[in-house]
Design an enzyme around this catalytic site. Sequence first.
Site, PDB file in Angstrom:
ATOM      1  N   ASN A  11      55.831  14.847  14.563  1.00  0.00           N
ATOM      2  CA  ASN A  11      54.940  15.900  14.086  1.00  0.00           C
ATOM      3  C   ASN A  11      54.858  15.766  12.565  1.00  0.00           C
ATOM      4  OD1 ASN A  11      53.637  18.227  13.359  1.00  0.00           O
ATOM      5  ND2 ASN A  11      55.274  19.628  13.980  1.00  0.00           N
ATOM      6  N   TRP A  12      53.744  15.217  12.111  1.00  0.00           N
ATOM      7  CA  TRP A  12      53.612  14.950  10.662  1.00  0.00           C
ATOM      8  C   TRP A  12      53.303  16.220   9.877  1.00  0.00           C
ATOM      9  CZ3 TRP A  12      50.259   9.795  10.354  1.00  0.00           C
ATOM     10  CH2 TRP A  12      50.983   8.757  10.976  1.00  0.00           C
ATOM     11  N   LYS A  13      53.004  17.298  10.549  1.00  0.00           N
ATOM     12  CA  LYS A  13      52.671  18.574   9.899  1.00  0.00           C
ATOM     13  C   LYS A  13      51.571  18.359   8.846  1.00  0.00           C
ATOM     14  CE  LYS A  13      57.344  20.062  10.813  1.00  0.00           C
ATOM     15  NZ  LYS A  13      58.326  21.093  10.669  1.00  0.00           N
ATOM     16  N   HIS A  96      53.710  25.685  18.233  1.00  0.00           N
ATOM     17  CA  HIS A  96      54.803  25.334  17.318  1.00  0.00           C
ATOM     18  C   HIS A  96      55.271  26.602  16.597  1.00  0.00           C
ATOM     19  CE1 HIS A  96      56.975  23.569  13.945  1.00  0.00           C
ATOM     20  NE2 HIS A  96      57.076  22.476  14.689  1.00  0.00           N
ATOM     21  N   GLU A  98      55.937  27.157  13.640  1.00  0.00           N
ATOM     22  CA  GLU A  98      55.258  27.432  12.372  1.00  0.00           C
ATOM     23  C   GLU A  98      53.930  28.137  12.605  1.00  0.00           C
ATOM     24  OE1 GLU A  98      55.635  23.462  10.819  1.00  0.00           O
ATOM     25  OE2 GLU A  98      57.791  23.790  10.652  1.00  0.00           O
ATOM     26  N   GLU A 167      62.495  24.018  20.745  1.00  0.00           N
ATOM     27  CA  GLU A 167      62.736  23.919  19.311  1.00  0.00           C
ATOM     28  C   GLU A 167      63.307  25.241  18.782  1.00  0.00           C
ATOM     29  OE1 GLU A 167      60.270  20.637  17.416  1.00  0.00           O
ATOM     30  OE2 GLU A 167      59.016  22.416  17.385  1.00  0.00           O
ATOM     31  N   GLY A 173      63.700  21.863  10.360  1.00  0.00           N
ATOM     32  CA  GLY A 173      63.657  21.580   8.930  1.00  0.00           C
ATOM     33  C   GLY A 173      64.860  22.063   8.149  1.00  0.00           C
ATOM     34  N   SER A 212      65.569  19.229  13.478  1.00  0.00           N
ATOM     35  CA  SER A 212      66.493  18.412  12.665  1.00  0.00           C
ATOM     36  C   SER A 212      67.066  17.234  13.432  1.00  0.00           C
ATOM     37  CB  SER A 212      67.608  19.295  12.084  1.00  0.00           C
ATOM     38  OG  SER A 212      67.047  20.253  11.204  1.00  0.00           O
ATOM     39  N   GLY A 233      60.130  16.258  13.176  1.00  0.00           N
ATOM     40  CA  GLY A 233      59.322  16.603  12.012  1.00  0.00           C
ATOM     41  C   GLY A 233      59.634  15.663  10.855  1.00  0.00           C
ATOM     42  N   GLY A 234      60.534  16.083   9.981  1.00  0.00           N
ATOM     43  CA  GLY A 234      60.825  15.347   8.744  1.00  0.00           C
ATOM     44  C   GLY A 234      61.091  13.865   8.952  1.00  0.00           C
TER      45      GLY A 234
HETATM   46  C1  PEP Z   1      59.241  20.201  14.059  1.00  0.00           C
HETATM   47  O1  PEP Z   1      58.565  20.599  13.128  1.00  0.00           O
HETATM   48  O2  PEP Z   1      58.784  20.199  15.209  1.00  0.00           O
HETATM   49  C2  PEP Z   1      60.583  19.712  13.781  1.00  0.00           C
HETATM   50  C3  PEP Z   1      61.405  19.513  14.773  1.00  0.00           C
HETATM   51  O3  PEP Z   1      60.904  19.510  12.450  1.00  0.00           O
HETATM   52  P1  PEP Z   1      62.255  18.849  11.863  1.00  0.00           P
HETATM   53  O4  PEP Z   1      62.538  17.620  12.678  1.00  0.00           O
HETATM   54  O5  PEP Z   1      61.938  18.537  10.447  1.00  0.00           O
HETATM   55  O6  PEP Z   1      63.338  19.853  12.026  1.00  0.00           O
END
Ligand code: PEP
Length: 251
Positions: A11-13, A96, A98, A167, A173, A212, A233-234
């Site tokens: 997920n590049w956000k 998601h 967010e 999640e 994050g 994470s 994500g990251g």
């Molecule tokens: C996400 O945004 O779906 C996610 C899991 O982010 P991260 O891996 O950065 O925690």
Amino acid sequence: MAALKKLIAGNWKMNMLATDGVALARAISAKANGASCDLLVCPPATILRSVAEALADTDVAVGGQDCHEAESGAFTGDVSAAMVGDAGASHVILGHSERRHGLDESDARVRAKTVAAHGVGLIAIVCIGETEAERDAGRTLDVLSAQLGGSLPDSGVSGTNTVVAYEPVWAIGTGRTPTLEEVEAAHTHIRTTLGAALGGEAAAIRLLYGGSMKPENAGPLLAVANVDGGLIGGASLDAESFLAIAAADAS
Ligand code: PEP
């Protein structure tokens, strides 16, 4: 039923302009051959088509990060499910945290979006997860049940059109993750809850862990019972770390 092939989804956000996104997609696809998992990247809507074109005829699939539930109309700034598919996506992330927490998206809205995604042949990745306060109050499993019940359509849900991503909001994050036992409890609960609603089809729905996930912790997380992949994500913004997560799959 045999173990499901794992799905590693990035997920590049709200990151990446076209040049960088296409370069990242190419760097991933260049080394994707032989991965034991299915790979998916979800760029922002503005570069969906460029990334999809760069990944045509590769083993890496492309997904959107959201879609509107309506087919078309006066929804400034939004994109419909058909638009996401038209840009080259096969998947779309929905619900998601967010969006649920940052933009007040309700379960009912996530369900309507899931119906819209299914209607145009997109695979919906429906995200659920508890906040830290809900976990501290011992409400995690109840929250997951409620979100599943409210976010998935009443009919037509199958392993070919739906993925569920667990999640924990507090793990996204932050560098923090639940214990492996907590992940297993959540995923087993999700599988059981899906089973009560869908019968045997529940076994075909991939359940991703997200929050994470990094190369350093991916191996143990991906080995947990009922974890069929990861939503990253990251660590998905770097080809090496994204591929290292996929390589950590020992199945
Ligand atoms: C996400 O945004 O779906 C996610 C899991 O982010 P991260 O891996 O950065 O925690």
